[in-house]
Every structure is written in C-alpha cells, then in structure tokens.
Design a protein around this motif. Structure first.
Motif, PDB file in Angstrom:
ATOM      1  N   LEU A 182       0.838  -1.193   0.000  1.00  0.00           N
ATOM      2  CA  LEU A 182       0.000   0.000   0.000  1.00  0.00           C
ATOM      3  C   LEU A 182       0.874   1.244   0.000  1.00  0.00           C
ATOM      4  O   LEU A 182       1.854   1.327   0.737  1.00  0.00           O
ATOM      5  CB  LEU A 182      -0.879  -0.006   1.262  1.00  0.00           C
ATOM      6  N   MET A 183       0.518   2.176  -0.857  1.00  0.00           N
ATOM      7  CA  MET A 183       1.191   3.464  -0.850  1.00  0.00           C
ATOM      8  C   MET A 183       0.139   4.519  -0.518  1.00  0.00           C
ATOM      9  O   MET A 183      -0.939   4.530  -1.104  1.00  0.00           O
ATOM     10  CB  MET A 183       1.800   3.787  -2.207  1.00  0.00           C
ATOM     11  N   VAL A 184       0.462   5.367   0.417  1.00  0.00           N
ATOM     12  CA  VAL A 184      -0.443   6.429   0.826  1.00  0.00           C
ATOM     13  C   VAL A 184       0.244   7.755   0.560  1.00  0.00           C
ATOM     14  O   VAL A 184       1.396   7.953   0.934  1.00  0.00           O
ATOM     15  CB  VAL A 184      -0.788   6.307   2.326  1.00  0.00           C
ATOM     16  N   VAL A 185      -0.470   8.653  -0.096  1.00  0.00           N
ATOM     17  CA  VAL A 185       0.050   9.986  -0.354  1.00  0.00           C
ATOM     18  C   VAL A 185      -0.778  10.959   0.478  1.00  0.00           C
ATOM     19  O   VAL A 185      -1.999  11.003   0.357  1.00  0.00           O
ATOM     20  CB  VAL A 185      -0.046  10.351  -1.854  1.00  0.00           C
ATOM     21  N   ILE A 186      -0.099  11.675   1.335  1.00  0.00           N
ATOM     22  CA  ILE A 186      -0.772  12.638   2.206  1.00  0.00           C
ATOM     23  C   ILE A 186      -0.218  14.017   1.862  1.00  0.00           C
ATOM     24  O   ILE A 186       0.986  14.228   1.891  1.00  0.00           O
ATOM     25  CB  ILE A 186      -0.508  12.330   3.691  1.00  0.00           C
TER      26      ILE A 186
END
Length: 100
Positions: free
Chosen positions: A22-26
């Motif tokens: 999983l990659m999360v961009v915040i």
C-alpha cells in the motif's frame, strides 16, 4: 480532516498495509506533522516519507500562471503579491490558481 476521523482512517490504512502492499500519499500545509500527531497516527513515525516542500520561485510562478495561457495577463505587482501569499507551497499555489 478532524483528528478523530484521521485516527480511524490512518489505523485502517495501517491494518491494510500489514497484508497488502500500500502506498499512501498525504498532502498538507506546513503543519502536517502536528495534524498527524493530533490524529494519533503513530505509523507515520515508521513510514518512509518524501517531502517536496516549497517550490523554487520560478517553478511556483510557472505552476500558477502558465495554465492561464497568453490570453490572460496579470499586473507584475499582482503576480508578486499572489506568489508572496502562496509562499511557494504547492497547496497554496493550487488554492490561488482555483481562486484566480
């Protein structure tokens, strides 16, 4: 996002990430770290992070005014005032672009 909502979201992200890539961009304003602390998002302390920070002034100018094309002109003073207010942060550049 309110801290209590962020807490639920970030815990769900952490749970999913245990079994699935999983990659999360915040994205956020310069106070993003304190927002994550208020959300009790402890995973952020262990996650690899990349930060783009402020843009170079000329890149900010291009990002903000180039989309208007050659048919829209702004006074030099107005351009500088908007760029000063945006502080070369991508979020503020987006905000000002939408407003203009």
């Amino acid at each position: 996002m309110p801290p209590e909502v962020g807490h639920i979201l970030y815990n769900a992200i952490q749970g999913i990430g245990i079994k699935h890539p999983l990659m999360v961009v915040i994205a956020g304003t310069p106070d993003l770290d304190s927002v994550l602390v208020r959300s009790r998002a402890t995973f952020i302390e262990r996650a690899p992070a990349e930060s783009i920070g402020r843009l170079k002034r000329e890149d900010a100018r291009q990002a903000l005014f180039e989309p208007f094309g050659k048919h829209v002109n702004f006074r030099d003073e107005a351009v500088e005032e908007v760029l000063d207010d945006a502080q070369d942060y991508p979020y503020f550049i987006q905000f000002w672009g939408s407003a203009l």
